[in-house]
Each structure stands twice: as C-alpha cells, then as structure tokens.
Motif scaffolding. Sequence first.
Motif: not given
Length: 309
Positions: A246-265
């Motif tokens: 959804x980083x590719x969705x191009x919606x204005x007003x939302x930002x995306x950040x990677x999560x720290x540590x082990x997170x299930x895919x």
Amino acid sequence: MEFRHLRYFLALADELHYGRAAQRLSISQPPLSVAIQQLEASVGARLFDRDSKGVRLTPAGAAFRGSAQALIDRAEDACALARDVQAGEVGRLRVGFVGSTLFNGLSGWLKAFQAAHPKVEVVVVELNSQDQIDALLHDELDLGLVHTDRLPPALAAAPLYTEPFVACLPADHPLAAQPCIALPSLGEQPFILFSRKGSPDYHARIVDICRRHGFYPRLQHEGRHWLSVVSLVAQGLGVSIVPAAFQRAGLQGAVFRPLVGEVEASTVFAAWRRDADPALREALLATRPPTVAIHNAGDATQAPRHQQG
C-alpha cells in the motif's frame, strides 16, 4: 456415414483418380473403392462417374462436396476447441483479489496472461478474503487471491508471495518523523484494522502480532477493504499495520514506516475449488511473475521472493 467416408470422398474429388487419392490417404485402392460405394449407398445418390475417360464428379457429387468439406471443417474446429479448452487456451476465468495485489503486480500479471491467452476472457472482482471464500464455494469464482489458507475442506490453497507489514501513520503524526517504528510505541494509539468479518483469520493475525509485542490494539475503526483502512489513517483517525504494497497506493496524508524487530509477514494465497477444472487456473498461475520486490519507505529492504504456488 463416417467421417472417414467424407475424407475419402474429398480426396477423390480433389484428385479424380483412385490411385492418386489412395496414395494421398496412405491406403490401398480397394478400401477406397469400398468406402466410396458405402458412402453413395448412405447418401442415396451416385457421387462419381467412372469410365474409360477417368473419374468425374456427378452433379450430386459436386453439390455434396461443399457440405462434406464444411462437416470436416466443423469437426476439426470442434476438436481444436476441445484441445484448447483442455490446455487452458479458451474459456472464461473469474478471479477475485484482495486490494494489496493491485499494488503488487496484479495488473501486469493479468496483461501478460491475456497476451499469452487472447481467447480466454478474464473477469476480475475485488472482494475481501471471506467474500472470496464464499464466492468460491458457490462456484462464482474460479480463483481467489486471499490473505488466508484456513479454508473449508472443499477449497485448496497455495502461497503466491509474502511481503512485510509496515506501520501506516497520518502524515502529521508525531511518530511519522521516525525512520522506523517499534510496535510497542503504537500501544496507546487508536487503531484502524481490516474488518474482522471480512477476513477473520487476517484480523486475528494482526491482533496477535500486536499481542506478541506487548499490547492489544485499541480498535477505533474497521475497514472492509485495505484501501479504506489507509484512507481512514490518511484522514487522521488512527494508525494501522498494513501490507507494504500500500506504499504504492499514492494516498495523500498517509506515511509508511518499516517495523522494528521480527514481525510476521503478510502472505497472499491462491485459492480454488478442489473439484474445479484446473486448466485455466494453472495457465494463469504459470504466467505469474517470479518476483515482485517491495521497498519499505525509508528503508532498502525487500520483501521475500515469491514462493512457488
């Protein structure tokens, strides 16, 4: 009357010579003569005249020739159609998809399939995972692209690809300035999640990710589709954890950040009825791109390679 008789008739009508016609058919002359006699008896009319001057079509034979050729052509077309259907080259394929696949190569995949199989009509419809499962059970879909492999016994599934989850935040959120997000820092934030009704397994999976990082999400809103979730975040109504596509969705007003540590895919599965004809489904899966790389915002890591489904 047999199709063999028609083929023999057409060969003799072309050659007007029993010997050459028999050679063309890779048979001896006596079986050809017998077959022509049998055909004339079946039709009830003399199709050839044969005398010292050679072999000639009678008026009845000339009239019969066009219809005989049309019957042979239709039979060959029917055989070719049957082979094409069995090979997945002809037909109608109904595909359901979850929203994340739109931003993870779905359109390119479908274009490649259509280019390779121009006689196949592809119908696509966006549905959440549960609605796709119901549609598959009611034979309203041939293939579903879903976020779960926990399916009724009548359905089967295979993994297509995995991608990381990322934090989704309003652009003006204080945490949005950080290059990456530790999940516990979201513990006190109002959460927007994918609808429990739309995909019970996926909803529970995200809640469990949060639980394993020390908190239960404070559920504020639910969206029936992931784009709805991201849109609600963009409007400042809460935070979420979403598939990286959804980083590719191009919606204005939302930002995306990677999560720290082990997170299930997040995993997308192909799902289908066990009793369905596999030809078109397998043809589509065979044209799937081998890898789609997902880049996290502010990060150079890639999603895992596609698993073979």
